[in-house]
Design an enzyme around this catalytic site. Structure first.
Site, PDB file in Angstrom:
ATOM      1  N   GLU A  53     -11.710   5.410   0.852  1.00 20.90           N
ATOM      2  CA  GLU A  53     -10.257   5.213   0.919  1.00 20.90           C
ATOM      3  C   GLU A  53      -9.468   6.486   0.625  1.00 20.90           C
ATOM      4  OE1 GLU A  53      -8.231   1.388   0.127  1.00 20.90           O
ATOM      5  OE2 GLU A  53      -7.837   2.335  -1.805  1.00 20.90           O
ATOM      6  N   LYS A  55      -5.955   7.326  -0.776  1.00 18.76           N
ATOM      7  CA  LYS A  55      -4.887   6.684  -1.557  1.00 18.76           C
ATOM      8  C   LYS A  55      -4.322   7.752  -2.489  1.00 18.76           C
ATOM      9  CE  LYS A  55      -6.281   3.834  -4.765  1.00 18.76           C
ATOM     10  NZ  LYS A  55      -6.779   2.613  -5.448  1.00 18.76           N
ATOM     11  N   LYS A 115      -4.569  -0.389   5.034  1.00 19.28           N
ATOM     12  CA  LYS A 115      -4.480  -1.191   3.819  1.00 19.28           C
ATOM     13  C   LYS A 115      -3.031  -1.182   3.342  1.00 19.28           C
ATOM     14  CE  LYS A 115      -6.750  -1.843  -0.646  1.00 19.28           C
ATOM     15  NZ  LYS A 115      -7.657  -1.239  -1.655  1.00 19.28           N
ATOM     16  N   GLU A 164      -8.928 -10.161   1.836  1.00 15.21           N
ATOM     17  CA  GLU A 164      -9.238  -9.861   0.437  1.00 15.21           C
ATOM     18  C   GLU A 164      -9.039 -11.086  -0.445  1.00 15.21           C
ATOM     19  OE1 GLU A 164      -7.851  -6.064  -1.424  1.00 15.21           O
ATOM     20  OE2 GLU A 164      -6.701  -7.439  -2.681  1.00 15.21           O
ATOM     21  N   ASN A 185     -12.149  -8.502  -4.213  1.00 16.96           N
ATOM     22  CA  ASN A 185     -11.453  -7.516  -5.038  1.00 16.96           C
ATOM     23  C   ASN A 185     -11.749  -7.799  -6.507  1.00 16.96           C
ATOM     24  OD1 ASN A 185      -9.807  -5.576  -6.128  1.00 16.96           O
ATOM     25  ND2 ASN A 185      -7.946  -6.235  -5.080  1.00 16.96           N
ATOM     26  N   GLU A 215     -14.741  -4.609  -3.576  1.00 16.61           N
ATOM     27  CA  GLU A 215     -13.656  -3.640  -3.734  1.00 16.61           C
ATOM     28  C   GLU A 215     -13.306  -3.452  -5.209  1.00 16.61           C
ATOM     29  OE1 GLU A 215     -10.234  -4.936  -1.544  1.00 16.61           O
ATOM     30  OE2 GLU A 215     -11.451  -6.024  -0.109  1.00 16.61           O
ATOM     31  N   SER A 216     -12.973  -2.235  -5.569  1.00 17.43           N
ATOM     32  CA  SER A 216     -12.400  -1.864  -6.866  1.00 17.43           C
ATOM     33  C   SER A 216     -13.425  -1.748  -7.993  1.00 17.43           C
ATOM     34  CB  SER A 216     -11.310  -2.846  -7.306  1.00 17.43           C
ATOM     35  OG  SER A 216     -10.266  -2.918  -6.376  1.00 17.43           O
TER      36      SER A 216
END
Length: 263
Positions: A53, A55, A115, A164, A185, A215-216
């Site tokens: 990603e 970001k 996203k 998500e 997530n 994710e995360s």
């Protein structure tokens, strides 16, 4: 709902009004590459693929990168062996810029996931016009009717969809609306707390035909290898990569961990 999340959604609703005016009558540029197969790219058998990603900031982590050089970052991701690039395009809270999707599509071969906080079909038209290959929908902020409408609209444009989720209610909604690419997530959008156990709890509940993305909360290659028993096809990593002093090396370590290689 978290007050900050409510603020982001209200800001997005105002943005949507402007999008409806700005894209009226526009066509997708002919020089943009065709839509790439995001789903296949992130679901190669026997591996945990990396969705890397871009970001620049987030409400929970603050500024991640002072320099906005999407092409240089994406080139490092591609060289490292990432399967796809996720670009956060929300501009007020994440310092994103949707125009960077077009730049990435013209200069790299990887599929690009937009996203953002997508709540209206016009945002899908916008995504298509700028060259996105896939879009992310957050089940938590959408009603079943909205989610079903958005999935249908994305399908009509040929866009791939990552839905998500964070809990069982989100998962039930996603499956009922026809989601086949599901992102778990680990961050709770109500508190911004990250719990890797969320993936361990929800992954077994996702039917096998679906592609599972976690994710995360991934800080190291070791975190990726812990996912191997959980039948995860891909991971989405942003903060750890963007904060790294050597993005290429960091991305390569995640890629190699997903292949089961030592790092």
């Amino acid at each position: 709902m978290n007050p900050l999340l409510e603020q982001i959604m209200e800001t997005t609703k105002e943005e949507i009004k402007g999008i409806k005016r700005s894209i009226r009558g526009k066509n997708r540029p002919e020089d943009l590459p065709v839509i790439r197969d995001f789903t296949t790219a992130v679901s190669r058998p026997g591996q945990i693929r990396l969705i890397a990603e871009i970001k620049y900031a987030s409400p929970s982590a603050g500024v991640l990168s002072e320099k906005k050089d999407a092409l240089k970052i994406a080139a490092a991701y591609e060289t490292a062996g990432a399967a796809a690039v996720s670009l956060v395009t929300e501009k007020h809270f994440f310092n994103g810029d949707i125009r960077e999707i077009s730049l990435l599509k013209q200069r790299m071969r990887l599929p690009v996931l937009r996203k953002d906080f997508i709540m209206d079909p016009v945002q899908l038209e916008e995504s298509f016009l700028y060259g996105a290959d896939a879009v992310l929908f957050i089940a938590r902020i959408l009603s079943p009717v909205q989610l079903r409408e958005l999935i249908c609209a994305a399908d009509g444009l040929g866009l791939h969809v990552l839905v998500e989720i964070h809990d069982e209610t989100d998962l039930e909604k996603a499956l009922a609306c026809g989601a086949t690419l599901i992102g778990i997530n680990n961050r709770d959008l109500s508190t911004f707390h990250v719990d890797p156990g969320v993936t361990a709890r929800l992954a077994p509940r996702i039917p096998s035909p679906c592609v599972r993305v976690s994710e995360s909360g991934f800080r190291s290659a070791q975190d990726i290898q812990r996912l191997i028993p959980q039948d995860i096809q891909a991971v989405l990593v942003g903060t750890a990569l963007m904060k790294s002093t050597d993005i290429l090396a960091a991305a390569r370590s995640f890629v190699e961990a997903g292949r089961g290689l030592p790092w």
